[in-house]
Design a protein around this motif. Structure first.
Motif, PDB file in Angstrom:
ATOM      1  N   UNK A 145      35.792  15.497 -28.823  1.00  0.00           N
ATOM      2  CA  UNK A 145      35.702  14.721 -30.057  1.00  0.00           C
ATOM      3  C   UNK A 145      37.070  14.307 -30.591  1.00  0.00           C
ATOM      4  N   UNK A 146      38.119  14.985 -30.159  1.00  0.00           N
ATOM      5  CA  UNK A 146      39.472  14.653 -30.628  1.00  0.00           C
ATOM      6  C   UNK A 146      40.021  13.394 -29.977  1.00  0.00           C
ATOM      7  N   UNK A 147      39.348  12.898 -28.941  1.00  0.00           N
ATOM      8  CA  UNK A 147      39.804  11.692 -28.246  1.00  0.00           C
ATOM      9  C   UNK A 147      39.077  10.475 -28.806  1.00  0.00           C
ATOM     10  N   UNK A 148      39.836   9.502 -29.251  1.00  0.00           N
ATOM     11  CA  UNK A 148      39.264   8.251 -29.742  1.00  0.00           C
ATOM     12  C   UNK A 148      38.759   7.446 -28.548  1.00  0.00           C
ATOM     13  N   UNK A 149      37.445   7.309 -28.435  1.00  0.00           N
ATOM     14  CA  UNK A 149      36.870   6.541 -27.323  1.00  0.00           C
ATOM     15  C   UNK A 149      36.066   5.357 -27.843  1.00  0.00           C
ATOM     16  N   UNK A 150      36.579   4.732 -28.886  1.00  0.00           N
ATOM     17  CA  UNK A 150      35.961   3.525 -29.407  1.00  0.00           C
ATOM     18  C   UNK A 150      35.806   2.499 -28.291  1.00  0.00           C
ATOM     19  N   UNK A 151      34.726   1.741 -28.334  1.00  0.00           N
ATOM     20  CA  UNK A 151      34.457   0.742 -27.299  1.00  0.00           C
ATOM     21  C   UNK A 151      35.692  -0.096 -26.997  1.00  0.00           C
ATOM     22  N   UNK A 152      35.988  -0.221 -25.712  1.00  0.00           N
ATOM     23  CA  UNK A 152      37.117  -0.954 -25.101  1.00  0.00           C
ATOM     24  C   UNK A 152      38.307  -0.055 -24.817  1.00  0.00           C
ATOM     25  N   UNK A 153      38.343   1.167 -25.406  1.00  0.00           N
ATOM     26  CA  UNK A 153      39.454   2.083 -25.098  1.00  0.00           C
ATOM     27  C   UNK A 153      38.923   3.429 -24.602  1.00  0.00           C
ATOM     28  N   UNK A 154      37.689   3.441 -24.061  1.00  0.00           N
ATOM     29  CA  UNK A 154      37.080   4.700 -23.639  1.00  0.00           C
ATOM     30  C   UNK A 154      37.575   5.204 -22.294  1.00  0.00           C
ATOM     31  N   UNK A 155      38.426   4.428 -21.606  1.00  0.00           N
ATOM     32  CA  UNK A 155      38.922   4.849 -20.288  1.00  0.00           C
ATOM     33  C   UNK A 155      39.704   6.165 -20.365  1.00  0.00           C
ATOM     34  N   UNK A 161      31.549   5.469 -24.757  1.00  0.00           N
ATOM     35  CA  UNK A 161      32.154   4.791 -25.907  1.00  0.00           C
ATOM     36  C   UNK A 161      31.437   5.136 -27.200  1.00  0.00           C
ATOM     37  N   UNK A 162      32.157   4.969 -28.303  1.00  0.00           N
ATOM     38  CA  UNK A 162      31.614   5.154 -29.641  1.00  0.00           C
ATOM     39  C   UNK A 162      31.914   3.918 -30.480  1.00  0.00           C
ATOM     40  N   UNK A 163      31.178   3.770 -31.570  1.00  0.00           N
ATOM     41  CA  UNK A 163      31.450   2.673 -32.489  1.00  0.00           C
ATOM     42  C   UNK A 163      32.633   3.037 -33.388  1.00  0.00           C
ATOM     43  N   UNK A 164      33.349   2.032 -33.886  1.00  0.00           N
ATOM     44  CA  UNK A 164      34.413   2.314 -34.863  1.00  0.00           C
ATOM     45  C   UNK A 164      33.797   2.581 -36.236  1.00  0.00           C
ATOM     46  N   UNK A 165      34.592   3.169 -37.155  1.00  0.00           N
ATOM     47  CA  UNK A 165      35.960   3.640 -36.962  1.00  0.00           C
ATOM     48  C   UNK A 165      35.982   5.077 -36.463  1.00  0.00           C
ATOM     49  N   UNK A 204      26.964  12.941 -32.390  1.00  0.00           N
ATOM     50  CA  UNK A 204      25.609  12.774 -31.843  1.00  0.00           C
ATOM     51  C   UNK A 204      25.472  11.517 -31.007  1.00  0.00           C
ATOM     52  N   UNK A 205      26.396  10.560 -31.146  1.00  0.00           N
ATOM     53  CA  UNK A 205      26.271   9.285 -30.441  1.00  0.00           C
ATOM     54  C   UNK A 205      27.613   8.874 -29.823  1.00  0.00           C
ATOM     55  N   UNK A 206      27.927   9.381 -28.603  1.00  0.00           N
ATOM     56  CA  UNK A 206      26.986  10.160 -27.796  1.00  0.00           C
ATOM     57  C   UNK A 206      27.707  11.323 -27.104  1.00  0.00           C
ATOM     58  N   UNK A 207      28.819  11.806 -27.689  1.00  0.00           N
ATOM     59  CA  UNK A 207      29.508  12.922 -27.042  1.00  0.00           C
ATOM     60  C   UNK A 207      28.700  14.208 -27.114  1.00  0.00           C
ATOM     61  N   UNK A 247      28.162   8.924 -16.511  1.00  0.00           N
ATOM     62  CA  UNK A 247      28.675   8.542 -17.822  1.00  0.00           C
ATOM     63  C   UNK A 247      29.172   7.108 -17.761  1.00  0.00           C
ATOM     64  N   UNK A 248      28.683   6.292 -18.683  1.00  0.00           N
ATOM     65  CA  UNK A 248      28.855   4.848 -18.604  1.00  0.00           C
ATOM     66  C   UNK A 248      29.669   4.309 -19.778  1.00  0.00           C
ATOM     67  N   UNK A 249      30.397   3.252 -19.524  1.00  0.00           N
ATOM     68  CA  UNK A 249      31.210   2.622 -20.566  1.00  0.00           C
ATOM     69  C   UNK A 249      30.430   1.485 -21.221  1.00  0.00           C
ATOM     70  N   UNK A 250      30.897   1.095 -22.389  1.00  0.00           N
ATOM     71  CA  UNK A 250      30.443  -0.141 -23.024  1.00  0.00           C
ATOM     72  C   UNK A 250      29.004  -0.204 -23.482  1.00  0.00           C
ATOM     73  N   UNK A 251      28.354   0.928 -23.726  1.00  0.00           N
ATOM     74  CA  UNK A 251      26.958   0.867 -24.173  1.00  0.00           C
ATOM     75  C   UNK A 251      26.847   0.205 -25.543  1.00  0.00           C
ATOM     76  N   UNK A 252      27.789   0.501 -26.424  1.00  0.00           N
ATOM     77  CA  UNK A 252      27.708   0.014 -27.792  1.00  0.00           C
ATOM     78  C   UNK A 252      27.984  -1.483 -27.913  1.00  0.00           C
ATOM     79  N   UNK A 253      28.520  -2.088 -26.875  1.00  0.00           N
ATOM     80  CA  UNK A 253      28.891  -3.509 -26.942  1.00  0.00           C
ATOM     81  C   UNK A 253      28.177  -4.362 -25.914  1.00  0.00           C
ATOM     82  N   UNK A 254      27.078  -3.863 -25.350  1.00  0.00           N
ATOM     83  CA  UNK A 254      26.319  -4.680 -24.407  1.00  0.00           C
ATOM     84  C   UNK A 254      25.929  -3.996 -23.115  1.00  0.00           C
TER      85      UNK A 254
END
Length: 364
Positions: free
Chosen positions: A10-20, A65-69, A86-89, A114-121
């Protein structure tokens, strides 16, 4: 449960587009002698991650990925708060804990995708589904997708349909509005028309809902707006999915087939007035697609309910058997008060292990 691992996640910011970065972190923490770990480029700078124990018959799956902020985690006795809890770590953590239990019991036919970009399409899900050569056969495998469902199996989920809507007006001095056309007023007329539409109530999924986002009209306060753009996002049902597409297709432009004025619109192809309204002539629509409403597998002995949100599950058609279930409440997801309880996580771990055992016994 290794709560320290969850807090580190949870300490890692994995907002959509920077979840790598989060994917790389999980590679380092999930590594083990009995595990085969692979990453796959999605094509937009993000990556999917797969951890396999042998050739999977059951695949646990959630999104990176997670939604911002972003907000960092806090632990308050038995509740963990913060973005992604809860969404989704929380889903990823509970699934990984279940995998560790199965590993300790000597099972070797499961995996964690584990998949990237769920929140954005659902870009990661679409990329995996379209792979020409996948890392394991999926035709007979079961997929368990983690989303916050209160640990209930989702019997069905609403579809999604997204449209970009543009209104072209004509700017003028706001003291003399008769010399122009306000794109904002056209948008207001469109909203009134959309609210007048009677969508059928679905026996399983209930009402059709919609929301407006990305609303932009950058005009000074003393000048009529000459342009407004927005996104209209529908949550569709089995009864309304096709109707929504017809309505949005036929309501815009000088030759609009769907007209408003004399009575409520009942169907996406109705013609209910003689003249196309000015707001329709000023309007254009671009469809971005989405998901159709879906039904999912429900195993005996687990609580179930329909849900109104989207997920990666409808995109992963390479798996014929799909389950949607996970800890946490969708009512706190995407909100500042997002949280999950330790009890909910413990229940999820137990459920994920039981799902695996039920599926394996069912398919012997």
């Amino acid at each position: 449960m290794d709560i320290d691992l969850f807090l580190d996640m949870l300490k890692i910011d994995s907002t959509s587009s920077i979840e790598a970065e989060f994917a790389d972190f999980l590679v380092s923490r999930f590594n083990g002698p009995q595990r085969h770990i692979e990453t796959f480029d999605v094509g937009d700078g993000s990556k999917n991650l797969l951890v396999r124990w042998g050739v999977p018959k059951v695949v646990y799956c959630s999104h990176l990925d997670t939604v911002p902020p972003y907000s960092p985690p806090t632990l308050d006795v038995d509740v963990i708060r913060g973005r992604g809890t809860c969404d989704a770590k929380g889903q990823i953590f509970a699934m990984y804990e279940a995998c560790r239990i199965l590993e300790d019991r000597g099972y070797t036919d499961f995996g964690l995708l584990l998949l990237s970009g769920e929140e954005t399409g659902s870009f990661g899900a679409k990329a995996f589904n379209s792979m020409v050569s996948r890392p394991f056969p999926t035709e007979d495998a079961w997929l368990i997708v983690g989303e916050p469902t209160d640990n209930c199996m989702a019997s069905a989920a609403k579809g999604t349909k997204s449209f970009e809507v543009t209104f072209e007006g004509r700017a003028c001095h706001s003291g003399y509005p008769d010399n122009g056309e306000s794109a904002i007023m056209y948008f207001n007329d469109f909203m009134n028309a959309l609210r007048s539409i009677v969508f059928p109530t679905d026996e399983m999924l209930g009402a059709t809902t919609w929301n407006v986002g990305k609303l932009v009209s950058d005009n000074p306060q003393n000048i009529l707006s000459d342009r407004l753009t927005c996104r209209v996002y529908f949550r569709t049902t089995f009864e309304s999915d096709e109707m929504v597409c017809n309505i949005m297709k036929n309501m815009a432009g000088p030759q609009a087939k769907l007209r408003f004025g004399k009575r409520r619109v009942q169907d996406g192809s109705d013609i209910v007035a003689k003249e196309v309204a000015p707001w329709q002539r000023a309007m254009s629509v671009k469809a971005f697609g989405g998901d159709t409403p879906s039904r999912f597998e429900v195993l005996d002995g687990f609580p179930s309910k329909p849900v109104a949100f989207g997920s990666d599950a409808p995109q992963l058609t390479c798996f014929p058997n799909r389950i949607l279930c996970g800890p946490g409440s969708i009512l706190t997801a995407h909100k500042d008060e997002e949280h999950i309880t330790l009890l909910d996580l413990e229940t999820a771990v137990d459920n994920y292990v039981k799902m695996y055992m039920t599926i394996i016994q069912k398919n012997r």
